[in-house]
Design an enzyme around this catalytic site. Structure first.
Site, PDB file in Angstrom:
ATOM      1  N   SER A 165       0.861  -1.195   0.000  1.00 33.64           N
ATOM      2  CA  SER A 165       0.000   0.000   0.000  1.00 33.64           C
ATOM      3  C   SER A 165       0.893   1.240   0.000  1.00 33.64           C
ATOM      4  O   SER A 165       2.042   1.200   0.431  1.00 33.64           O
ATOM      5  CB  SER A 165      -0.954  -0.012   1.195  1.00 33.64           C
ATOM      6  OG  SER A 165      -0.251  -0.056   2.410  1.00 33.64           O
TER       7      SER A 165
ATOM      8  N   ILE B 266       1.168   4.481   1.456  1.00 36.29           N
ATOM      9  CA  ILE B 266       1.794   5.133   2.614  1.00 36.29           C
ATOM     10  C   ILE B 266       2.759   4.163   3.306  1.00 36.29           C
ATOM     11  O   ILE B 266       3.872   4.545   3.669  1.00 36.29           O
ATOM     12  CB  ILE B 266       0.743   5.669   3.600  1.00 36.29           C
ATOM     13  CG1 ILE B 266      -0.045   6.818   2.947  1.00 36.29           C
ATOM     14  CG2 ILE B 266       1.393   6.144   4.904  1.00 36.29           C
ATOM     15  CD1 ILE B 266      -1.223   7.312   3.774  1.00 36.29           C
ATOM     16  N   CYS B 267       2.352   2.910   3.443  1.00 33.54           N
ATOM     17  CA  CYS B 267       3.215   1.915   4.097  1.00 33.54           C
ATOM     18  C   CYS B 267       4.520   1.742   3.332  1.00 33.54           C
ATOM     19  O   CYS B 267       5.603   1.698   3.931  1.00 33.54           O
ATOM     20  CB  CYS B 267       2.495   0.571   4.200  1.00 33.54           C
ATOM     21  SG  CYS B 267       0.991   0.632   5.191  1.00 33.54           S
ATOM     22  N   THR B 268       4.421   1.662   2.026  1.00 37.66           N
ATOM     23  CA  THR B 268       5.626   1.510   1.220  1.00 37.66           C
ATOM     24  C   THR B 268       6.529   2.722   1.385  1.00 37.66           C
ATOM     25  O   THR B 268       7.749   2.578   1.561  1.00 37.66           O
ATOM     26  CB  THR B 268       5.262   1.284  -0.264  1.00 37.66           C
ATOM     27  OG1 THR B 268       4.499   0.077  -0.352  1.00 37.66           O
ATOM     28  CG2 THR B 268       6.509   1.174  -1.138  1.00 37.66           C
TER      29      THR B 268
ATOM     30  N   LEU C 100       8.252   2.447   4.896  1.00 38.51           N
ATOM     31  CA  LEU C 100       9.265   1.402   4.983  1.00 38.51           C
ATOM     32  C   LEU C 100      10.457   1.699   4.075  1.00 38.51           C
ATOM     33  O   LEU C 100      11.593   1.357   4.416  1.00 38.51           O
ATOM     34  CB  LEU C 100       8.653   0.035   4.685  1.00 38.51           C
ATOM     35  CG  LEU C 100       7.607  -0.448   5.706  1.00 38.51           C
ATOM     36  CD1 LEU C 100       7.080  -1.822   5.323  1.00 38.51           C
ATOM     37  CD2 LEU C 100       8.137  -0.451   7.121  1.00 38.51           C
TER      38      LEU C 100
END
Length: 164
Positions: free
Chosen positions: A49, A51-53, A56
């Site tokens: 997804s 924002i998560c990518t 990280l």
């Protein structure tokens, strides 16, 4: 029922709840095995997804801040170990991606960051000292990315207390 933001989360000064989850390779990872070094327990909603990518990738690209204090990063989502493995390979993540897949979200619930309505973990971050005690905690609302500069400051503080 949706948990209020951060409800039930271990507070700063609390011993972090121990857990064991499989990493992206299916290997068991136990939090307490990292006693003696700082640990960043990072809950994220879903692999692949946006924002998560972004978050990280910031950790991946700013790895020096974590390496300088010998911190272990354990990134946790409700995705399966298979999705975690594909995600780590696609993005070049060399830190552990843990699968809180089954029982679904059990560890996220124990940290007060599981959203029952959506079935995902919220963006919760817990930085632990060498003894497994929470020294920094933040839970961001849905759709709001975390600030990597805050991690660096919290890690520097943990490292400073180790030197004393």
């Amino acid at each position: 029922m949706t948990l209020p933001l951060g409800a039930g989360s271990p507070a700063v000064g609390d011993l972090a709840p121990d857990f064991e989850l499989p990493n992206q390779f299916g290997e068991p990872v136990r939090l307490s095995a990292y006693r003696g070094r700082p640990v960043v327990v990072l809950f994220f909603p879903f692999a692949f997804s946006g924002i998560c990518t972004g978050e990280l990738c910031e950790i991946r690209d700013g790895w020096d801040a974590f390496a300088q204090v010998d911190a272990e990063v354990l990134a946790v989502s409700v995705d399966s170990k298979f999705a975690q493995r594909a995600y780590a390979a696609a993005e070049g993540y060399e830190f552990s991606l843990l699968a809180d897949f089954w029982p679904h979200g059990e560890v996220a619930r124990r940290y007060g960051v599981f959203d029952e309505d959506s079935g995902m973990a919220l963006r919760g971050t817990f930085i632990l000292d060498d003894d497994g005690v929470v020294r920094y905690r933040v839970v961001n609302p849905r759709g709001q990315a975390r600030d990597i500069a805050e991690y660096r400051a919290a890690l520097a503080e943990v490292a400073g207390s180790r030197a004393s």
